[in-house]
Design a protein around this motif. Structure first.
Motif, PDB file in Angstrom:
ATOM      1  N   PHE A  90     -14.397  16.886 -40.220  1.00  0.00           N
ATOM      2  CA  PHE A  90     -13.130  17.222 -40.878  1.00  0.00           C
ATOM      3  C   PHE A  90     -11.960  17.030 -39.933  1.00  0.00           C
ATOM      4  O   PHE A  90     -12.124  16.903 -38.714  1.00  0.00           O
ATOM      5  CB  PHE A  90     -13.157  18.646 -41.429  1.00  0.00           C
ATOM      6  CG  PHE A  90     -13.082  19.762 -40.405  1.00  0.00           C
ATOM      7  CD1 PHE A  90     -11.943  20.548 -40.297  1.00  0.00           C
ATOM      8  CD2 PHE A  90     -14.161  20.055 -39.582  1.00  0.00           C
ATOM      9  CE1 PHE A  90     -11.863  21.594 -39.377  1.00  0.00           C
ATOM     10  CE2 PHE A  90     -14.105  21.102 -38.656  1.00  0.00           C
ATOM     11  CZ  PHE A  90     -12.953  21.874 -38.559  1.00  0.00           C
ATOM     12  N   LEU A  91     -10.765  16.999 -40.532  1.00  0.00           N
ATOM     13  CA  LEU A  91      -9.510  16.946 -39.794  1.00  0.00           C
ATOM     14  C   LEU A  91      -8.764  18.262 -40.020  1.00  0.00           C
ATOM     15  O   LEU A  91      -8.239  18.490 -41.121  1.00  0.00           O
ATOM     16  CB  LEU A  91      -8.616  15.792 -40.269  1.00  0.00           C
ATOM     17  CG  LEU A  91      -9.119  14.360 -40.151  1.00  0.00           C
ATOM     18  CD1 LEU A  91      -8.013  13.383 -40.560  1.00  0.00           C
ATOM     19  CD2 LEU A  91      -9.625  14.046 -38.757  1.00  0.00           C
ATOM     20  N   PRO A  92      -8.710  19.164 -39.053  1.00  0.00           N
ATOM     21  CA  PRO A  92      -7.872  20.360 -39.206  1.00  0.00           C
ATOM     22  C   PRO A  92      -6.441  19.937 -39.515  1.00  0.00           C
ATOM     23  O   PRO A  92      -5.879  19.071 -38.844  1.00  0.00           O
ATOM     24  CB  PRO A  92      -7.972  21.034 -37.833  1.00  0.00           C
ATOM     25  CG  PRO A  92      -9.196  20.485 -37.207  1.00  0.00           C
ATOM     26  CD  PRO A  92      -9.344  19.089 -37.736  1.00  0.00           C
ATOM     27  N   THR A  93      -5.868  20.564 -40.535  1.00  0.00           N
ATOM     28  CA  THR A  93      -4.572  20.119 -41.058  1.00  0.00           C
ATOM     29  C   THR A  93      -3.508  21.180 -40.836  1.00  0.00           C
ATOM     30  O   THR A  93      -3.696  22.352 -41.175  1.00  0.00           O
ATOM     31  CB  THR A  93      -4.702  19.796 -42.552  1.00  0.00           C
ATOM     32  OG1 THR A  93      -5.751  18.832 -42.735  1.00  0.00           O
ATOM     33  CG2 THR A  93      -3.408  19.253 -43.110  1.00  0.00           C
ATOM     34  N   THR A  94      -2.380  20.755 -40.266  1.00  0.00           N
ATOM     35  CA  THR A  94      -1.284  21.677 -39.997  1.00  0.00           C
ATOM     36  C   THR A  94      -0.356  21.759 -41.205  1.00  0.00           C
ATOM     37  O   THR A  94      -0.463  20.994 -42.156  1.00  0.00           O
ATOM     38  CB  THR A  94      -0.481  21.224 -38.766  1.00  0.00           C
ATOM     39  OG1 THR A  94       0.118  19.944 -39.050  1.00  0.00           O
ATOM     40  CG2 THR A  94      -1.375  21.116 -37.545  1.00  0.00           C
ATOM     41  N   LEU A  95       0.592  22.672 -41.117  1.00  0.00           N
ATOM     42  CA  LEU A  95       1.677  22.793 -42.080  1.00  0.00           C
ATOM     43  C   LEU A  95       3.000  22.521 -41.378  1.00  0.00           C
ATOM     44  O   LEU A  95       3.090  22.597 -40.146  1.00  0.00           O
ATOM     45  CB  LEU A  95       1.716  24.202 -42.673  1.00  0.00           C
ATOM     46  CG  LEU A  95       0.640  24.573 -43.692  1.00  0.00           C
ATOM     47  CD1 LEU A  95       0.603  26.086 -43.853  1.00  0.00           C
ATOM     48  CD2 LEU A  95       0.915  23.903 -45.032  1.00  0.00           C
ATOM     49  N   THR A  96       4.032  22.248 -42.154  1.00  0.00           N
ATOM     50  CA  THR A  96       5.365  22.124 -41.587  1.00  0.00           C
ATOM     51  C   THR A  96       5.739  23.404 -40.859  1.00  0.00           C
ATOM     52  O   THR A  96       5.634  24.503 -41.401  1.00  0.00           O
ATOM     53  CB  THR A  96       6.381  21.834 -42.701  1.00  0.00           C
ATOM     54  OG1 THR A  96       6.134  20.536 -43.229  1.00  0.00           O
ATOM     55  CG2 THR A  96       7.798  21.895 -42.167  1.00  0.00           C
TER      56      THR A  96
END
Length: 391
Positions: A90-96
């Protein structure tokens, strides 16, 4: 002694096969055969199917933890929890968020990704902050800004060059130069949270952008006189389009239209899952926003969807049960297609010779029975009995 996996059906790189035997050698896939050699160790999955481990390229959190918490313990908890979803990469996904916060988060992931004990972290997906307000979704508008090559270079340095994907709104100033630079640095550029016209989206793709994020959500909609971002996602060549098949973000008919126009080989099943995934209904956080989770959906106080609580294996099951994808197509859209979309298909998302033996065991009803990493069982359903033996 050679080790083999037996099952009724296998979803291999070049098609569906079985019944037969898949060889595992030193934690790697080593070929499929229909007749078992003498004196072989066998994992017997009679009545079951074997598929490649799923690859989630857009996920913010799970099991009460969020990537933006910036905690190695939480990152590991997400990694372990995803094994119960059939996800092996998986790709850990950030937020703005602020430049400083994102710098800290990507540095934490870059330092700790190899230490997690569950699903493998293959890179970082930066979802923002280069968006526009019209389709802000659950992104914080106070941090929105124009694409900055300098910011990306800093984040790459902080993460030890581990950023694999970044989403931007193509109508923002400087987008063309940013896309060209990112692609040159082997960062896949995605388009999201944008009110771009079809022409603007097309130009971004011509510059090198290649993914449309959670298609139909957070983007200008299709109109017969202005196809918008949604029309670009369906019509432009050689791009990938994400889709969230949870029954809340997109109607099954709309998902079918996307798959038929884009092609199931270029449609990517994602979850966009937030920290409430795998947790009871209640109140949670998505970045700086409070979120109410109930009825299978996560929503801001305004009622807008805020990510999802979808598990990727359930997205696969939904696509099949809705009648919009054959089993092999649904598996492909959740494993090989996402890996290809971020240039990782050389190392995950397939059952192919030499790849890590990351695979899942399914019933014909798409119930997950087991998840294997490097040929070792790391998750097993309570009602599943694994049969081992020598033949």
């Amino acid at each position: 002694m050679k080790k083999f996996v037996y099952a009724d059906k296998f979803f291999l790189e070049d098609g569906v096969a079985g019944p037969g035997y898949l060889e595992i050698n030193k934690g790697k896939f080593a070929g499929f055969i229909e007749t078992l050699p003498e004196e072989s160790e066998v994992l017997n999955f009679t009545g079951h199917w074997i598929a490649p481990g799923l690859v989630d390229t857009h996920i913010h959190g799970f099991m009460g933890h969020d990537v933006m918490d910036n905690e190695p313990v939480g990152l590991n908890a997400i990694s372990n929890g995803l094994l119960e979803c059939g996800v092996t990469s998986f790709l850990p996904t950030t937020l703005t968020s602020s430049f400083e916060t994102l710098s800290d988060v990507v540095a934490m992931i870059g330092e700790n990704y190899s230490k997690v004990q569950g699903a493998k972290i293959k890179g970082i997906f930066l979802e923002g902050p280069f968006f526009t307000e019209v389709h802000k979704g659950a992104q914080n508008t106070k941090y929105f800004c124009d694409p900055s090559i300098e910011m990306l270079e800093t984040w790459q340095k902080q993460s030890n060059h581990f950023i694999k994907k970044i989403a931007i709104a193509p109508e923002r100033q400087g987008a063309d130069e940013f896309i060209e630079h990112a692609v040159k640095e082997r960062v896949t550029v995605a388009l999201a949270h944008s009110d771009a016209t079809y022409k603007e989206a097309k130009r971004a793709v011509e510059k090198g952008a290649s993914i449309f994020v959670h298609t139909f959500n957070g983007m200008s909609s299709f109109h017969h006189r202005e196809p918008g971002m949604a029309g670009a996602a369906m019509n432009l060549p050689n791009v990938f389009a994400e889709i969230i098949c949870d029954g809340h973000h997109v109607h099954p008919a709309a998902a079918t239209i996307l798959m038929n126009t884009r092609g199931r080989d270029q449609t990517v099943l994602v979850t966009d899952c937030m920290m409430a995934g795998g947790m009871p209904e209640g109140c949670y956080q998505l970045g700086e926003f409070p979120v109410d989770v109930g009825g299978g959906a996560a929503r801001l106080k305004s009622g807008s969807l805020a990510g999802s609580i979808l598990q990727l294996i359930h997205a696969v099951k939904n696509a099949v049960e809705w009648g919009i994808a054959a089993p092999e197509e649904a598996i492909y859209m959740a494993s090989t297609a996402p890996a290809k979309s971020v240039q990782l298909d050389g190392e995950c998302g397939k059952i192919a010779n030499g790849y890590d033996a990351d695979f899942i065991v399914l019933t014909p009803q798409f119930e997950l029975m087991g998840t294997y990493l490097n040929g070792i069982c790391r998750y097993q359903a309570e009602n599943f009995i694994q049969k081992e033996g020598v033949r």
